[in-house]
Design a protein around this motif. Structure first.
Motif, short mmCIF file in Angstrom:
data_model
loop_
_atom_site.label_atom_id
_atom_site.label_comp_id
_atom_site.label_asym_id
_atom_site.label_seq_id
_atom_site.Cartn_x
_atom_site.Cartn_y
_atom_site.Cartn_z
N ARG A 45 0.85 -1.19 0.00
CA ARG A 45 0.00 0.00 0.00
C ARG A 45 0.89 1.24 0.00
O ARG A 45 2.05 1.19 0.43
CB ARG A 45 -0.88 0.01 1.25
CG ARG A 45 -1.74 -1.20 1.44
CD ARG A 45 -2.34 -1.19 2.84
NE ARG A 45 -3.16 -2.37 3.11
CZ ARG A 45 -3.43 -2.81 4.34
NH1 ARG A 45 -2.96 -2.17 5.39
NH2 ARG A 45 -4.17 -3.89 4.51
N SER A 47 0.61 3.66 1.93
CA SER A 47 0.91 4.05 3.31
C SER A 47 2.13 3.34 3.86
O SER A 47 2.73 3.79 4.84
CB SER A 47 -0.30 3.73 4.21
OG SER A 47 -0.63 2.35 4.16
N ASP A 48 2.54 2.22 3.23
CA ASP A 48 3.72 1.51 3.70
C ASP A 48 4.98 2.37 3.58
O ASP A 48 5.93 2.20 4.35
CB ASP A 48 3.93 0.23 2.88
CG ASP A 48 2.82 -0.78 3.11
OD1 ASP A 48 2.13 -0.68 4.14
OD2 ASP A 48 2.64 -1.67 2.25
N ARG A 51 5.32 4.33 6.81
CA ARG A 51 5.29 3.58 8.08
C ARG A 51 6.71 3.39 8.60
O ARG A 51 7.57 2.85 7.91
CB ARG A 51 4.60 2.23 7.87
CG ARG A 51 4.37 1.45 9.16
CD ARG A 51 3.32 0.38 8.95
NE ARG A 51 2.00 0.97 8.76
CZ ARG A 51 0.89 0.26 8.57
NH1 ARG A 51 0.95 -1.05 8.53
NH2 ARG A 51 -0.27 0.87 8.41
N THR A 211 -2.10 -0.43 20.37
CA THR A 211 -2.00 0.03 18.98
C THR A 211 -3.28 0.74 18.55
O THR A 211 -4.38 0.33 18.93
CB THR A 211 -1.73 -1.16 18.06
OG1 THR A 211 -0.51 -1.80 18.47
CG2 THR A 211 -1.59 -0.71 16.61
N GLY A 213 -5.08 1.39 15.27
CA GLY A 213 -5.16 1.06 13.85
C GLY A 213 -6.53 1.39 13.29
O GLY A 213 -7.27 2.21 13.84
N SER A 214 -6.90 0.70 12.22
CA SER A 214 -8.17 0.99 11.55
C SER A 214 -9.37 0.66 12.42
O SER A 214 -10.48 1.13 12.16
CB SER A 214 -8.25 0.20 10.24
OG SER A 214 -8.15 -1.19 10.48
N TRP A 215 -9.16 -0.16 13.45
CA TRP A 215 -10.25 -0.55 14.36
C TRP A 215 -10.49 0.50 15.45
O TRP A 215 -11.48 0.42 16.17
CB TRP A 215 -9.89 -1.88 15.02
CG TRP A 215 -8.56 -1.83 15.72
CD1 TRP A 215 -8.31 -1.45 17.00
CD2 TRP A 215 -7.29 -2.17 15.15
NE1 TRP A 215 -6.96 -1.52 17.28
CE2 TRP A 215 -6.31 -1.96 16.15
CE3 TRP A 215 -6.89 -2.63 13.90
CZ2 TRP A 215 -4.95 -2.19 15.92
CZ3 TRP A 215 -5.53 -2.85 13.69
CH2 TRP A 215 -4.59 -2.64 14.69
N TRP A 218 -11.61 6.99 16.39
CA TRP A 218 -11.17 8.34 16.73
C TRP A 218 -12.36 9.29 16.92
O TRP A 218 -12.30 10.22 17.74
CB TRP A 218 -10.26 8.88 15.62
CG TRP A 218 -8.88 8.28 15.63
CD1 TRP A 218 -8.38 7.39 14.75
CD2 TRP A 218 -7.84 8.56 16.57
NE1 TRP A 218 -7.08 7.07 15.07
CE2 TRP A 218 -6.72 7.78 16.18
CE3 TRP A 218 -7.72 9.38 17.70
CZ2 TRP A 218 -5.50 7.80 16.87
CZ3 TRP A 218 -6.52 9.40 18.39
CH2 TRP A 218 -5.43 8.63 17.99
N PHE A 240 -1.03 3.63 13.82
CA PHE A 240 -0.99 3.17 12.44
C PHE A 240 -2.03 3.88 11.58
O PHE A 240 -1.87 3.99 10.36
CB PHE A 240 -1.22 1.66 12.37
CG PHE A 240 -0.05 0.85 12.86
CD1 PHE A 240 1.07 0.66 12.07
CD2 PHE A 240 -0.05 0.29 14.12
CE1 PHE A 240 2.15 -0.08 12.51
CE2 PHE A 240 1.01 -0.46 14.58
CZ PHE A 240 2.12 -0.65 13.78
N ASP A 241 -3.11 4.31 12.22
CA ASP A 241 -4.19 4.98 11.50
C ASP A 241 -4.52 6.28 12.25
O ASP A 241 -5.33 6.27 13.18
CB ASP A 241 -5.42 4.06 11.44
CG ASP A 241 -6.49 4.59 10.50
OD1 ASP A 241 -6.12 5.20 9.49
OD2 ASP A 241 -7.69 4.40 10.79
N GLY A 244 -8.51 11.73 11.70
CA GLY A 244 -8.74 12.54 10.51
C GLY A 244 -8.96 14.00 10.80
O GLY A 244 -9.16 14.80 9.86
#
Length: 372
Positions: A45, A47-48, A51, A211, A213-215, A218, A240-241, A244
């Protein structure tokens, strides 16, 4: 008895379920361990590129009798033709694995459904094998990456001697495939501390350590901070995420800490937060944070996701998404903490620590037959 373990997380990362499982096994009959760090099993991706490697490295100390092996791989696994290039890259890895097990019988543990796991099952002859589904791994991906991981998971789960799951949802998932998975929920290593008195801190601190992340929700964190501006929302860990939008001024985002620092950070919390999204990714999650918070006598403020949705009547659990006003919810949570029996956190720890969880994972006959 030796153990080869294909891990879903890096050894140097935050100590997680795989680390605690391995420590328990080393205390209960496993003589040596070869830990295979994970490689990228999805397509790359954008985004890598941004990172940082430090997000995976929280300096978890190497343990005695543990060897960590890096697995080289190109991010092409979902593409069958190109993934064969990785088979060539694994020549040295397979040579080291064969050398590790050359002097006796061994166990193979797979913690991530990837092509290398299938390769090891086909080329090795372990005395016993298991697959530990600590998450619904295919749901972390999409498209070809998701399809490839789901295919590998089915093949691995069907080939090993035992499938282990961390949640009732995952247990049901493998039951539907005609398998007989064993449920071993997550646990805690942080031994009980003194129970809180009231909200413990002024101003109160709603804390999360882990962590993001996408889960991670926010929007919910933003809403909490705005509704109660006189409290501190403290978030500690790799991001990681990222959010926004800008967070309110009472939200603190602190960098990752080492595992040895976790207890000290949590001692600064008035309540533990688990603000996870409710979706396909989190429906199979049994959060370690729940056990850590409760073993320290902290009330748990959570959304109704995964295994948490089954804890509606569990002591110390307060749901953020059930419509109650946040000030009222916090008052109930802090009130519960103030009345907590001083012996309860220790009792919780003794019932839910990792040694208890994994004490019967490997059948005794595979430990005793060979003198280990």
């Amino acid at each position: 008895m030796k153990l080869i373990y294909l891990s879903p997380v890096h050894w140097q990362s935050y100590a997680q379920r795989p680390h605690f499982m391995i420590r328990s096994l080393l205390d209960n009959g496993i003589r040596e361990l070869l830990w295979l760090n994970p490689y990228c099993a999805r397509l790359p991706r954008w985004s890598d590129l941004q990172r940082r490697r430090s997000l995976y490295d929280q300096n978890t100390a190497l343990q005695d009798r543990v060897e960590v092996l890096r697995v080289p791989a190109l991010p092409l696994e979902p593409l069958p033709v190109f993934s064969r290039l990785n088979a060539l890259a694994w020549t040295g890895t397979l040579r080291r694995i064969r050398s590790f097990v050359a002097d006796g019988r061994y166990i193979l543990g797979i913690g991530r459904p990837v092509r290398l796991g299938l390769t090891l099952l086909r080329r090795l002859r372990p005395a016993w094998s298991f697959y530990d589904a600590m998450d619904d791994f295919p749901e972390f991906h999409s498209g070809a990456s998701k399809r490839a991981m789901a295919c590998h998971e089915l093949a691995i789960a069907s080939a090993v001697d035992t499938v282990i799951t961390s949640s009732t949802y995952l247990q049901g998932k493998f039951h539907c495939l005609g398998l007989r998975p064993k449920l071993i929920r997550n646990g805690c290593e942080i031994e009980a501390g003194s129970p809180p008195s009231g909200c413990r801190h002024i101003p109160p601190v709603l804390g999360y350590l882990g962590t993001m992340g996408s889960w991670f929700d926010w929007d919910l964190v933003h809403s909490i901070a705005r509704q109660v501006p006189d409290i501190v929302v403290r978030l500690i860990g790799p991001v990681f995420d990222p959010p926004g939008c800008d967070m309110p001024g009472n939200v603190e985002i602190l960098p990752p800490c080492s595992h040895d620092e976790v207890r000290n950070h949590m001692a600064g919390f008035s309540a533990g937060l688990i603000p996870f999204r409710v979706n396909a990714l989190t429906r199979g999650v049994d959060p370690i944070k729940y056990y850590e918070y409760r073993s320290l006598g902290l009330p748990v403020l959570t959304t109704r996701f995964g295994e948490m949705r089954l804890r509606e009547k569990t002591e110390g659990v307060f749901f953020l998404d059930e419509g109650e006003s946040l000030p009222s919810l916090l008052a109930r949570a802090f009130g519960w903490a103030a009345k907590l029996d001083a012996r309860e956190p220790l009792m919780f720890y003794r019932q839910n620590n990792w040694s208890v969880r994994f004490s019967g994972l490997i059948p005794r006959r595979y430990m005793e037959d060979y003198g280990d």
